[in-house]
Design a protein around this motif. Sequence first.
Motif, PDB file in Angstrom:
ATOM      1  N   GLY A   1      30.600  16.866  22.782  1.00 18.78           N
ATOM      2  CA  GLY A   1      30.808  15.998  23.937  1.00 18.78           C
ATOM      3  C   GLY A   1      29.876  14.785  23.929  1.00 18.78           C
ATOM      4  N   LEU A   2      29.083  14.625  22.877  1.00 22.30           N
ATOM      5  CA  LEU A   2      28.177  13.466  22.819  1.00 22.30           C
ATOM      6  C   LEU A   2      28.957  12.173  22.611  1.00 22.30           C
ATOM      7  N   LYS A   3      28.344  11.069  23.007  1.00 16.15           N
ATOM      8  CA  LYS A   3      28.968   9.768  22.737  1.00 16.15           C
ATOM      9  C   LYS A   3      28.813   9.474  21.245  1.00 16.15           C
ATOM     10  N   GLY A   4      29.910   9.056  20.632  1.00 21.45           N
ATOM     11  CA  GLY A   4      29.877   8.808  19.192  1.00 21.45           C
ATOM     12  C   GLY A   4      30.610   9.888  18.416  1.00 21.45           C
ATOM     13  N   VAL A   5      31.178  10.865  19.126  1.00 27.28           N
ATOM     14  CA  VAL A   5      31.976  11.894  18.441  1.00 27.28           C
ATOM     15  C   VAL A   5      33.458  11.626  18.711  1.00 27.28           C
ATOM     16  N   TYR A   6      34.230  11.536  17.633  1.00 30.94           N
ATOM     17  CA  TYR A   6      35.674  11.318  17.742  1.00 30.94           C
ATOM     18  C   TYR A   6      36.427  12.435  17.030  1.00 30.94           C
TER      19      TYR A   6
ATOM     20  N   HIS B   1      31.596   0.965  15.951  1.00 32.33           N
ATOM     21  CA  HIS B   1      31.434   0.645  14.537  1.00 32.33           C
ATOM     22  C   HIS B   1      30.164   1.337  14.072  1.00 32.33           C
ATOM     23  N   GLY B   2      30.274   2.534  13.591  1.00 30.56           N
ATOM     24  CA  GLY B   2      29.069   3.265  13.204  1.00 30.56           C
ATOM     25  C   GLY B   2      28.394   2.639  12.000  1.00 30.56           C
ATOM     26  N   ASP B   3      27.072   2.748  11.947  1.00 28.23           N
ATOM     27  CA  ASP B   3      26.325   2.288  10.791  1.00 28.23           C
ATOM     28  C   ASP B   3      26.256   3.424   9.766  1.00 28.23           C
ATOM     29  N   ARG B   4      26.032   4.630  10.299  1.00 25.30           N
ATOM     30  CA  ARG B   4      26.072   5.824   9.447  1.00 25.30           C
ATOM     31  C   ARG B   4      27.089   6.785  10.051  1.00 25.30           C
ATOM     32  N   VAL B   5      28.166   6.993   9.324  1.00 28.10           N
ATOM     33  CA  VAL B   5      29.271   7.782   9.857  1.00 28.10           C
ATOM     34  C   VAL B   5      29.433   9.052   9.028  1.00 28.10           C
ATOM     35  N   VAL B   6      29.497  10.171   9.714  1.00 22.06           N
ATOM     36  CA  VAL B   6      29.783  11.435   9.036  1.00 22.06           C
ATOM     37  C   VAL B   6      31.183  11.890   9.439  1.00 22.06           C
TER      38      VAL B   6
ATOM     39  N   THR C   1      22.840  11.516  16.972  1.00 28.93           N
ATOM     40  CA  THR C   1      21.776  11.141  16.028  1.00 28.93           C
ATOM     41  C   THR C   1      21.913  11.841  14.680  1.00 28.93           C
ATOM     42  N   GLY C   2      22.713  12.883  14.612  1.00 28.64           N
ATOM     43  CA  GLY C   2      22.842  13.549  13.322  1.00 28.64           C
ATOM     44  C   GLY C   2      23.693  14.796  13.399  1.00 28.64           C
ATOM     45  N   VAL C   3      23.971  15.349  12.212  1.00 32.70           N
ATOM     46  CA  VAL C   3      24.728  16.590  12.144  1.00 32.70           C
ATOM     47  C   VAL C   3      23.836  17.637  11.479  1.00 32.70           C
ATOM     48  N   ARG C   4      23.587  18.711  12.199  1.00 27.21           N
ATOM     49  CA  ARG C   4      22.807  19.806  11.621  1.00 27.21           C
ATOM     50  C   ARG C   4      23.743  20.636  10.748  1.00 27.21           C
ATOM     51  N   CYS C   5      23.323  20.849   9.497  1.00 25.76           N
ATOM     52  CA  CYS C   5      24.210  21.477   8.519  1.00 25.76           C
ATOM     53  C   CYS C   5      23.506  22.584   7.775  1.00 25.76           C
TER      54      CYS C   5
ATOM     55  N   VAL D   1      19.292  18.237   8.702  1.00 19.62           N
ATOM     56  CA  VAL D   1      20.069  17.327   9.546  1.00 19.62           C
ATOM     57  C   VAL D   1      20.460  16.105   8.725  1.00 19.62           C
ATOM     58  N   ILE D   2      21.741  15.778   8.730  1.00 16.79           N
ATOM     59  CA  ILE D   2      22.185  14.523   8.119  1.00 16.79           C
ATOM     60  C   ILE D   2      22.199  13.482   9.233  1.00 16.79           C
ATOM     61  N   PRO D   3      21.322  12.482   9.157  1.00 18.22           N
ATOM     62  CA  PRO D   3      21.258  11.510  10.249  1.00 18.22           C
ATOM     63  C   PRO D   3      22.512  10.641  10.280  1.00 18.22           C
ATOM     64  N   CYS D   4      23.007  10.356  11.470  1.00 20.67           N
ATOM     65  CA  CYS D   4      24.180   9.484  11.599  1.00 20.67           C
ATOM     66  C   CYS D   4      24.299   9.056  13.056  1.00 20.67           C
ATOM     67  N   ASP D   5      25.147   8.057  13.317  1.00 21.16           N
ATOM     68  CA  ASP D   5      25.357   7.637  14.704  1.00 21.16           C
ATOM     69  C   ASP D   5      26.792   7.868  15.165  1.00 21.16           C
ATOM     70  N   THR D   6      27.681   8.196  14.218  1.00 20.70           N
ATOM     71  CA  THR D   6      29.076   8.457  14.583  1.00 20.70           C
ATOM     72  C   THR D   6      29.559   9.674  13.801  1.00 20.70           C
ATOM     73  N   VAL D   7      30.298  10.525  14.477  1.00 20.16           N
ATOM     74  CA  VAL D   7      30.845  11.711  13.816  1.00 20.16           C
ATOM     75  C   VAL D   7      32.353  11.725  14.055  1.00 20.16           C
TER      76      VAL D   7
END
Lengths: 287, 489
Positions: free
Chosen positions: B255-260, B286-291, B360-364, B389-395
């Motif tokens: 539910g975070l902002k930046g998750v699609y 427009h994410g800078d780091r997108v996972v 801010t990231g995806v814990r993997c 954690v893989i850092p990112c701003d958009t998932v």
Amino acid sequence: MNDQQNTWVMAASGHEVITNTQLSQDVHKLVVTAPRVAAARLPGQFVIVRLGDGAERIPLTIADSNAENGTIVLVVQAVGKSTSDLVGLSAGDHIHDVVGPLGRPSDLVVEGTVVCVAGGVGAAVMYPIAQGLAALGADVITVLGARTAASVVYADELAALGELILCTDDGTAGRTGFVTDALADLLGKRPAAVVYAAGPVPMMRAVAAVTQPRDVRTIVSLNPIMVDGTGMCGGCRVTVDGKMRFACVDGPEFDAHGVDFDELDDRLGTYREFERQAMTHVCRSAG
Amino acid sequence: MTDRPLSKRERLKIDRQEMPTSDAAERSRSFTEVNVGFTEQIALLEAQRCLDCKRATCVDGCPVSVDIPSFMGEIERGDLAAAARILFADNSLPAVTGRVCPQETQCEALCVRGRKGAPVAIGHLERFIADWARGHHHDDVAAVEPSGRRVAVIGAGPGGLTAAGELSRRGHAVTVFEALHLPGGVLSYGIPEFRLPNEIVMDEVRRLEALGVQIECNVVIGRTYTLEDLQAGFDAVFVSVGAGLPMFLDIPGEGLKGVYSANEYLTRINLMQSYAFPDANTPVLHGDRVVVIGGGNVAIDAVRTALRLGAHEATIVYRRGRNELPARVEEVSHADEEGVRFQLQVSPLAIEGNDERWVTGVRCVDTELGEPDESGRRRPMPIEGSERVIPCDTVVVAVGTRANPLLTSASPNLAVTNRGYLIADDRGMTNLPGVFAGGDIVRGSATVILAMGDGKRIAGTIDEYLHATAVTIDSHRRRVMSEKGLGTW
Ligand SMILES: Cc1cc2nc3c(=O)[nH]c(=O)nc-3n(C[C@H](O)[C@H](O)[C@H](O)COP(=O)(O)OP(=O)(O)OC[C@H]3O[C@@H](n4cnc5c(N)ncnc54)[C@H](O)[C@@H]3O)c2cc1C
Ligand SMILES: Cc1cc2nc3c(=O)[nH]c(=O)nc-3n(C[C@H](O)[C@H](O)[C@H](O)COP(=O)(O)OP(=O)(O)OC[C@H]3O[C@@H](n4cnc5c(N)ncnc54)[C@H](O)[C@@H]3O)c2cc1C
Ligand code: SF4
Ligand code: SF4
Ligand code: FES
């Protein structure tokens, strides 16, 4: 690609704006032809409109309809680029796409006293619900709030359906204070079977906080950001009772006591930076 | 052009022709099509590789049994119009399938030339012919007598559009109802411009309209009309609503902002043109780091789209290995060339965010592949102690879609599986007489060509059904049709 879409888009038929009436400084009432929607809609449902090529798809409650004339009523508050474009239409203009009715119809509970709480343009969201309840014979009391007297909309329409308690933040009309104060007073005096609420998220959250300790069933109409309105994108997801729900197909009405309002409020801010840009872009291109 | 057919030996000497592509560095920043297309010269050389097998196994690999050796032969003879006629006889959307079919597991997988070396580039040649035909008039229909029967098609994806065309060619009056403001289904809102230009889909739509097919956008069946309305107003109904309900992972942070969901991300960009914001009004981050989480075509489309929106890092996180990636091989290699990063055998545990609830990231956790599971693919098992954690701003979550209950919940009589898919018999008919179904809503998420194959096959059985049933225009039907605005008789 744009050109191609244009040609396609031109081929389809539009929806005529029959009248556009200003109700307050930033709220307009539009009567629009949409015969299929008018024939099928029930209280609580909404449409998604798209002005034309390049425009956003925006969800709007069907405030009223006339199946014979094939028209629906949209009450629109200009809060950003798309809604400003919409209220700027004149009679005779066309809205390219109107799809609906979307969402599940309201669950109309007719027992004892039913309280409808509405804030701002939420009055128009509440109107069809109150209308549906009244038609089923419910004893409807509406608590209607606005910032100031000039921004009250739909008061006469709602008053025609039952008792109306009007509140303004600055006391220029009705009681001074928030709808939640009036609601708390009311519930102290008269037990209600169910409360419906529609309006800004903080208002709906506050209503839920008033009714929860009193254990009054409360139904809120949520307004998350939407794209398709058919369950295809998941952009409208809200958390209710810890579960993910899609407001466009599972809602828009949910049990207020299970709604994660913080998440809803927060997600509505996703595009704040873009919204600002969209408005300055308009001003620049206009001027 | 050759008058003198080549010998088998000469044919075997020709190497598979490469598809010309636009420059990887440039194209990864633009939405122009990656594959440029064969020239006539390349196409001729490639067609000459075909051995014109007596027992053409390639055809068995094609779900619609395109007569591959015959159209190859016409290319070789230089009669492109003849090649187009052969192609269109079996496949109504070759410009689409030539671009998006998973050829490596279908026609090309069974081409004999693939046993030693590379198979004939059937998909690329199919696209070549289809593109040629788009620029040239080819009359694909002889005018038919109107049958006086009406068929409703629900959903304007590849399944519905194909069925509409086939039914219309048989003289039936067809109306397609589509929920969105543009037809095409996944072809319009999902598959990006750099892989399948919208123009190609709209061309097909115009061709159908020229045949007399009516396409009504902005109509949601189950809401605007019910299935029962359509049963009353039409002689038969074909349901091809796809399986478009996005699944999420059910992990913390969605539910975070930046998750699609991939559907939302791709729809904002492809259907709503949000890349052109603010000229188009719909925004997209427009994410800078997108996972992107997932490994199918949808995931690869999303991650390559992220690059085109300007991401510095665009990463696929997939819990199995490279060999298990379900995406088309060509897309994976294009993604590689464009600089997409692959974090394989990595499974997401949670999406993390900051105080303002932005991603801010995806814990993997890393995985190793264990025994095969029900799907036959090796089951990923987490490796203890490998969390990071893989850092990112958009998932973007691209882990599949399932049946959308919108239509079925409004028609409780319609039989569905326990997962909500429609049940159809071998004619494609559901439990309701005259209501047929095909494509993803019956098969589960599958492919464009399978949906089209269903559309074509079931159009045939609908036609038989219509011939076997009497025309009934009773007063009930008249009333529904006029009251609901479904036309008059
Ligand atoms: C089911 C439903 C019914 C609604 N009914 C009405 C109604 O009857 N009258 C009315 O005036 N408004 C209604 N809304 C809200 C309306 O859709 C938004 O105000 C509108 O989309 C904002 O678009 P904009 O471009 O003008 O503003 P923007 O500049 O995009 O945004 C301004 C504000 O609106 C919010 N917002 C942006 N996009 C959406 C969106 N797609 N959905 C919801 N909120 C959004 C933003 O968070 C922001 O706070 C309803 C929303 C939903 C989901
Ligand atoms: C991003 C992405 C990439 C893909 N890449 C490939 C690829 O490279 N190769 C390949 O073969 N396959 C690919 N696929 C899969 C392929 O697109 C689908 O299998 C195919 O589109 C299914 O076709 P369909 O006609 O069954 O449904 P869809 O294409 O899903 O179309 C269904 C249509 O019905 C409409 N609809 C739904 N409900 C209603 C309703 N109640 N009323 C009216 N209309 C309704 C929808 O809006 C939609 O337009 C991809 C899918 C995605 C999402
Ligand atoms: S339709 Fe697909 S599988 Fe069939 S020949 Fe064409 S590319 Fe191959
Ligand atoms: S199997 Fe290969 S070589 Fe043989 S006919 Fe088919 S495409 Fe040609
Ligand atoms: S708006 Fe897309 S799923 Fe609800």
